[in-house]
Design an enzyme around this catalytic site. Structure first.
Site, mmCIF file in Angstrom:
data_model
loop_
_atom_site.group_PDB
_atom_site.id
_atom_site.type_symbol
_atom_site.label_atom_id
_atom_site.label_comp_id
_atom_site.label_asym_id
_atom_site.label_seq_id
_atom_site.Cartn_x
_atom_site.Cartn_y
_atom_site.Cartn_z
ATOM 1 C CG ASP A 112 -1.743 1.291 1.473
ATOM 2 O OD1 ASP A 112 -2.681 1.549 0.273
ATOM 3 O OD2 ASP A 112 -1.545 1.964 2.266
ATOM 4 C CD GLU B 127 -2.465 2.520 -3.481
ATOM 5 O OE1 GLU B 127 -3.554 3.427 -3.596
ATOM 6 O OE2 GLU B 127 -1.792 2.492 -2.282
#
Length: 626
Positions: A306, A359
Site C-alpha cells: 500500500d 500501489e
C-alpha cells in the site's frame, strides 16, 4: 502444525543487531515451550526489542496483578523471560520503563494474536493448522505468472457479507469467486487494526490478523480452502505508516524507535499517522520479517504494498518547510528505496512465484524492474484507471471528442508491468459506485458498465475488480454494510454478473488475452482515431500466434455495417458482445460468422462489416476448426 522455535541464541542476537534476521518472528514475541501442561518446564518465553528501555516487564492474566521482569540480553536491545505455566490463550502486555523515565503499557509488536478493541492485549497463540496446499505451493513456484491470466477479486472481508467469520467466508467466497472465474482474491488488510473505519490501513499489529473475523488459524483455513479451490490469495500490506496509539508502536521504548526521530519525516500529515524510520536497519528488518511472515505462516501468494508513493517521496503531502531533503538535496526517500529493494529481493529469493505488487501513482522509473529499479512484480496502473473512468463517466454524446482518454495510456502501457485496478479507492469518498458513475438511465448505466469491463479485460495488463463491481453495486461501498446482492434479481445486474464470468472464462481460455499481457508484442492498434464515429479498435496477440480483435463503441448510436480492418480474411466469430440479451442488452449482435474479405482497411489486408451496439464492445476471433 507450526515448528516449535527456540529463544534468541547468539546468532539470532547478532542478526537482530545488524537488522538481518529475516525470520524475526521465530525468536521475538511469545512462544510456547515444553511438553505436557503439568510439566514445570512448560510455559511461554517472551522476547521483545526495546533497546533504549530501562526496564521491561510482562503483565498478563497469568501474573495475578503483579508483573514479571524481563532480562536484557547483552548488546542486542532484546529483553526476554520464560514464564512457566502459561498456556495458549493467555493475554499479556509489556510494561516498558522508557529512556524518558516514563512507564508505558505496550502491546507486543510481534504478537501472533490480539484481543479485539478496546482491550488491545496481545494473546499467546500457537498454530495447530495442518496445511493441505503443498501441490498448490509447488505449482506456484514453477509458474510463469507473466504469461498466465491474473484476474483479481478485491475484497473487504468484513463487509463482503457481514457476520461471516474467516471460516464461513472461506466457503462462500470460494463459491462466488470460482463461479465468477477470478484467479485470485485480494483481501484488504487483515492485519490487526483497532479502527474498523480505516479498512485495515492503520495497522497496530504487523504479525497478527484482525480478531474480529476469527483466530489466526481461521485465516489460515480460509487461505488453505481457497487454494484447494484453485484460487490464489493476495494480502494488502501496509509498511508505509502506522497509527499513534499510545499502546502500540509509537515511542515504544520512550524514544522514536519505529518512527523517524525527525518530526519532518515522522509525521504523516495526510493520515495523521507516523512513518517508519527506513534508515534504521532493525526497523527495515521488522517490516521485512512481517512480509515474509504472511507468506510463510499464512501461505499468501502475494502482497499488495500500500501507498508506495508516500514512501518514495519525502515531500509527499507536505508543504515547504515540512520536509527534510535527502543527503543530495533531493525529495527521494533513499532509505525507503533501499527497503523496497530489500523487500522484493528477499521475497523472490525465499519464495519463487510469490508476487509483490506496488500501489504507486507517479512515474517513478523502474518500479517493476529488478535491474536498478525497485524490483516489484507488478504495479497498479493509476493513469489508465483515471483516464478510463473519466471517459466512461462522460455522457454518451460527449465521448467521441474525448477518445484520446482511451488512447494515450497505451504510450506507457508497457513501461512497467501493470495491473488494471478498478479498486476500492474508486467507489468511496463520494465517487459513487462504478454503476453510479455511468451516465444515463439504468439501461444506459448497465450497458456502460458492461462495456467498461469488456474494455478492461481486453486491454493489456492483469485485472483487478473490487467486490460489487461484478454485478453493478448501485450504492457506494461502505464497510458498515454487506453488498446489495438483492440487485441480482434485476436482469440488468444479473446480466453484468454473467458478463463478468464470461470475461474471466475467455481471459483464461484465449492465449491472445493473457500470454503477452505485459509486453508490446501482445497489442496493436487497428484504429485509434476514427473521427467520424469515435470507435476504437485493437488487436491482442498470443505468444502462439493467436489473435483477438476488440472493437469499442462508447458512443450513443448503434452502428450498422461498421467496417473494421483485420489481419486476415475468412470467417471470424463473435466470442463476446456486451449487448447480448443474456447480459441484459438489446441484442445488437453479430450472430453466426463474420466474413472478412480481402479489402484492405485501416492499414490491414482484410476487413469485415459488423454491427456495433451503442456503448458496446465486440470481441472477434478467427473461426478456425478445432
Amino acid at each position: 502444525m507450526s515448528v516449535e522455535t527456540s529463544g534468541p541464541g547468539e546468532l539470532d542476537l547478532h542478526l537482530i543487531g545488524e537488522g538481518r534476521h529475516e525470520r524475526l518472528w521465530t525468536v521475538l514475541g511469545a512462544h510456547r515451550r515444553g511438553g505436557a501442561p503439568d510439566d514445570p518446564t512448560t510455559g511461554v518465553s517472551f522476547a521483545v526489542w526495546a533497546p533504549n528501555a530501562r526496564q521491561v516487564q510482562v503483565r498478563g492474566d497469568f501474573t495475578r496483578g503483579a508483573a514479571c521482569p524481563l532480562r536484557r540480553l547483552a548488546g542486542s536491545g532484546v529483553w526476554e523471560v520464560f514464564v512457566p505455566g502459561v498456556a495458549d490463550g493467555a493475554r499479556y502486555r509489556f510494561d516498558v520503563l522508557g529512556a524518558d523515565g516514563r512507564w508505558r503499557t505496550k502491546a507486543d509488536p510481534v504478537a501472533f494474536a490480539v484481543q479485539p478493541p478496546p482491550d488491545n492485549s496481545s494473546v499467546v497463540f500457537t498454530s495447530e493448522h495442518t496445511w493441505h496446499d503443498a501441490d498448490w505451493i509447488a505449482r506456484r513456484a514453477r509458474a510463469a505468472w507473466q504469461r498466465e491470466p491474473i484476474s483479481v477479486y478485491e475484497v473487504h472481508a468484513g463487509s463482503w457479507s457481514q457476520g461471516l467469520d474467516f471460516r464461513e467466508l472461506a466457503h462462500r467466497l470460494a463459491d462466488h469467486v470460482t463461479d465468477a472465474g477470478f484467479t485470485h482474491v485480494e483481501l484488504l488488510p487483515v492485519t490487526a487494526h483497532p479502527f474498523g473505519g480505516s479498512w485495515g490501513y492503520q495497522v497496530t499489529s504487523y504479525f497478527a490478523p484482525t480478531p474480529w473475523l476469527g483466530s489466526p488459524d481461521d485465516l489460515r483455513y480460509l487461505v488453505d480452502h481457497l487454494h484447494g479451490r484453485g484460487v490464489g490469495v493476495l494480502l494488502d500490506w501496509v509498511p508505509g505508516h502506522f497509527p499513534r496509539d499510545e499502546w502500540a508502536l509509537a515511542r515504544f521504548d520512550g524514544t522514536p524507535l519505529y518512527e523517524h526521530p525527525d518530526p519532518r519525516r515522522a509525521d504523516h500529515p495526510e493520515w495523521g499517522t507516523l512513518t517508519f524510520d527506513f534508515g534504521r536497519p532493525e526497523v527495515r528488518n521488522f517490516l521485512l520479517a512481517s512480509a515474509l511472515h504472511w507468506i510463510e505462516e499464512f501461505h499468501a501468494d502475494g502482497l499488495r504494498v500500500d501507498a508506495v508513493t508516500s514512501m518514495l517521496y519525502l515531500d509527499y503531502a507536505r508543504q515547504d518547510g515540512q520536509w527534510l531533503p535527502n543527503e543530495h538535496g533531493g525529495r527521494e526517500n533513499l532509505d525507503a528505496v533501499r527497503f523496497l529493494r530489500e523487500l522484493n529481493e528477499a521475497v523472490h529469493r525465499n519464495h519463487p512465484g510469490v508476487l509483490v505488487i506496488a500501489e504507486e501513482a507517479t512515474a517513478w522509473p523502474g518500479v517493476t524492474s529488478a535491474d536498478g529499479g525497485l524490483g516489484f512484480d507488478l504495479k497498479w496502473n493509476m493513469g489508465w484507471m483515471h483516464d478510463t473512468l473519466s471517459h466512461w463517466g462522460r455522457d454518451l454524446p460527449q465521448r467521441r471528442a474525448h477518445s484520446r482518454e482511451l488512447v494515450d495510456s497505451v504510450s506507457y502501457a508497457f513501461s512497467e508491468r501493470f495491473v488494471l485496478a478498478l479498486s476500492h479507492d474508486e467507489v468511496v469518498h463520494g465517487k459513487g459506485s462504478l454503476w453510479g458513475r455511468m451516465p444515463g438511465s439504468d439501461r444506459d448505466k448497465a450497458a456502460c458498465l458492461r462495456s467498461l469491463l469488456a474494455f478492461t479485460w481486453a486491454y493489456p495488463g492483469k485485472k483487478l475488480l473490487f467486490m460489487g463491481g461484478e454485478f453493478g453495486q448501485v450504492r457506494e461501498w461502505s464497510h458498515e454494510r454487506s453488498l446489495d446482492r438483492d440487485l441480482l434479481a434485476d436482469p440488468l445486474h444479473a446480466g453484468a454478473a454473467r458478463l463478468t464470468a464470461e470475461l474471466n472464462a475467455h481471459y483464461r481460455r484465449l492465449p491472445a488475452l493473457h500470454t503477452q499481457d505485459l509486453v508490446p508484442a501482445g497489442f496493436e492498434w487497428i484504429d485509434d482515431r476514427d473521427p467520424a464515429s469515435g470507435v476504437l479498435s485493437f488487436l491482442r496477440w498470443g505468444s502462439d500466434g493467436s489473435v483477438l480483435a476488440c472493437v469499442v463503441n462508447s458512443g450513443p448510436d448503434v452502428l450498422e455495417h461498421y467496417r473494421v480492418g483485420l489481419p486476415r480474411s475468412g470467417r471470424w466469430r463473435e466470442v463476446l458482445n456486451t449487448d447480448a440479451r443474456s447480459f441484459g442488452g438489446d441484442g445488437a449482435t453479430n450472430p453466426g460468422a463474420v466474413e472478412a474479405v480481402d479489402l484492405p482497411w485501416q492499414g490491414r489486408p482484410a476487413s469485415a462489416a459488423i454491427r456495433l451496439p451503442r456503448c458496446g464492445v465486440v470481441w472477434l476471433v478467427p473461426d478456425e476448426p478445432v
